[in-house]
Enzyme design. Sequence first.
Site, PDB file in Angstrom:
ATOM      1  N   ASP A  27     -20.347  22.891   3.448  1.00 19.41           N
ATOM      2  CA  ASP A  27     -21.043  21.706   2.932  1.00 19.41           C
ATOM      3  C   ASP A  27     -22.271  22.300   2.239  1.00 19.41           C
ATOM      4  OD1 ASP A  27     -20.861  18.507   3.437  1.00 19.41           O
ATOM      5  OD2 ASP A  27     -22.971  19.060   3.362  1.00 19.41           O
ATOM      6  N   LYS A  31     -18.731  17.001  12.196  1.00 13.85           N
ATOM      7  CA  LYS A  31     -19.679  17.602  11.242  1.00 13.85           C
ATOM      8  C   LYS A  31     -20.659  18.462  12.014  1.00 13.85           C
ATOM      9  CE  LYS A  31     -20.509  17.426   6.792  1.00 13.85           C
ATOM     10  NZ  LYS A  31     -19.613  17.046   5.670  1.00 13.85           N
TER      11      LYS A  31
HETATM   12  N1  GLU Z   1     -18.088  19.052   3.578  1.00 12.46           N
HETATM   13  C1  GLU Z   1     -16.957  18.471   2.916  1.00 12.46           C
HETATM   14  C2  GLU Z   1     -16.971  16.969   3.115  1.00 12.46           C
HETATM   15  O1  GLU Z   1     -18.027  16.385   3.126  1.00 12.46           O
HETATM   16  C3  GLU Z   1     -15.646  19.149   3.282  1.00 12.46           C
HETATM   17  C4  GLU Z   1     -15.264  19.126   4.727  1.00 12.46           C
HETATM   18  C5  GLU Z   1     -14.035  19.954   5.072  1.00 12.46           C
HETATM   19  O2  GLU Z   1     -13.394  20.489   4.179  1.00 12.46           O
HETATM   20  O3  GLU Z   1     -13.737  20.017   6.274  1.00 12.46           O
HETATM   21  O4  GLU Z   1     -15.971  16.301   3.168  1.00 12.46           O
END
Ligand code: GLU
Length: 450
Positions: A165, A125
């Site tokens: 996100d 992340k």
């Molecule tokens: N931000 C999204 C999550 O919390 C998607 C992450 C992604 O697609 O890599 O899962």
Amino acid sequence: MPYVKEVFEYLKRTSPSQTEFYQAAQEVLESLRPLMAKYPKYTQHKIIERIVEPERQILFRVNWLDDNGVIQVNKGFRIEFNSALGPYKGGLRFHPSVNAGVIKFLGFEQIFKNALTGLQIGGGKGGSDFNPKGKSDNEIMRFCQAFMSELFRHIGANTDVPAGDIGVGGREIGYMFGMYKKLANKYEGAFTGKSLKWGGSLARTEATGYGTVYFAKYMLEDRGETLEGKRCVVSGSGNVAIYTIEKLYQLGALPITCSDSNGMIYDEAGIDLGLLKDLKEVKRVRLSEYVKYVPTAKYTPIEAYPEGTNAVYNVPCFAAFPSATQNELNITDAKNLLASGCICVSEGANMPTTHEAMELFIEAKICYGPGKAANAGGVATSQLEMAQNAAKITWSFEEVDAKLAQIMKDIYINSSTTAAEFGEPTNLVLGANIAGFRKVADAMIEQGLV
Ligand code: GLU
């Protein structure tokens, strides 16, 4: 498992003030007690001690020039948490509340969420404390380029694949991908959530919201219930909330609320989806504008929320879809929901429910889908985007949507059978945590001490 306490003390000492991370870790570690008691191999291989420590953390400076020619400085983060199952995968969040603890909690959740999808993706992340609100398009572009001027060297289609996100959507992914391509001199799927015109997957935009509703549908079906004709409350008004509302309508439900950081809309007739999309995706304005177009709807500004509550959860409903942000639903909100007859909570956001509220839902034995299971459809569809990019092919919307629905069903079955295996069939927090952990832990053991 006496050392859970020791692990906590270690985390608090070595990663001070990361409260959201402690909360996410506590939830997972507590769920693991019965698994650890049954299988000593996880203790012998010190999997807990290893899994709470990110493989790599990248913290960097982002400087950029605003429209007035003034220098601005922000923090940049990318936490590459665990690569046992595949390349690091997870979104980037741009929001003033972002700090190392927030990114760490999101990255930690992502490890288990990604494992639950059954696909080959590790957990990561990232993001920045940059506030996109009120910034011009040029400022957004300059910030994204400055952010990528450092991050580009750490990512790649087989290394680490960021996505969106909060505060990061198609526009930001475009600017970041453009800069990545230029600096890395590679045209490859190093991002997901890309535009459909240059490598994005159909249904990726819709996937998180759709998936959360599919998850609710499968939870309810198991109890002989459906969403048809039911009043549903939704919080948030970003990508997850919008496509949760869209799928709820497709399944015949009535979504009656949405919110942003300034207030909430209650529309008894059902949220006008076309209007919501126009306000949020095209005009990019505050939700308070909604009542200008629908005078029968009610707007409650956040200052008027009853003390200590989120007004969204004061609206009587059959099912709730928290789709805004972490800890938006507290113990009072949980009590209000249960008192109004709500029997289903499916989390589109990451950790939207506080620890006490979560315990109350588990105790009440309602259909409670924790975020790492219920909102895994977004990242799962990101992996489908990676697969299409790698094979240089494109699937139709229907194909991707069908795969998404099947993945959500599999996650539900995996979480509920694991919960049953450990004696608490309705506790999907337990089931999802154990099922996700087990997959990662077994891979870590098989790959040796790396
Ligand atoms: N931000 C999204 C999550 O919390 C998607 C992450 C992604 O697609 O890599 O899962």
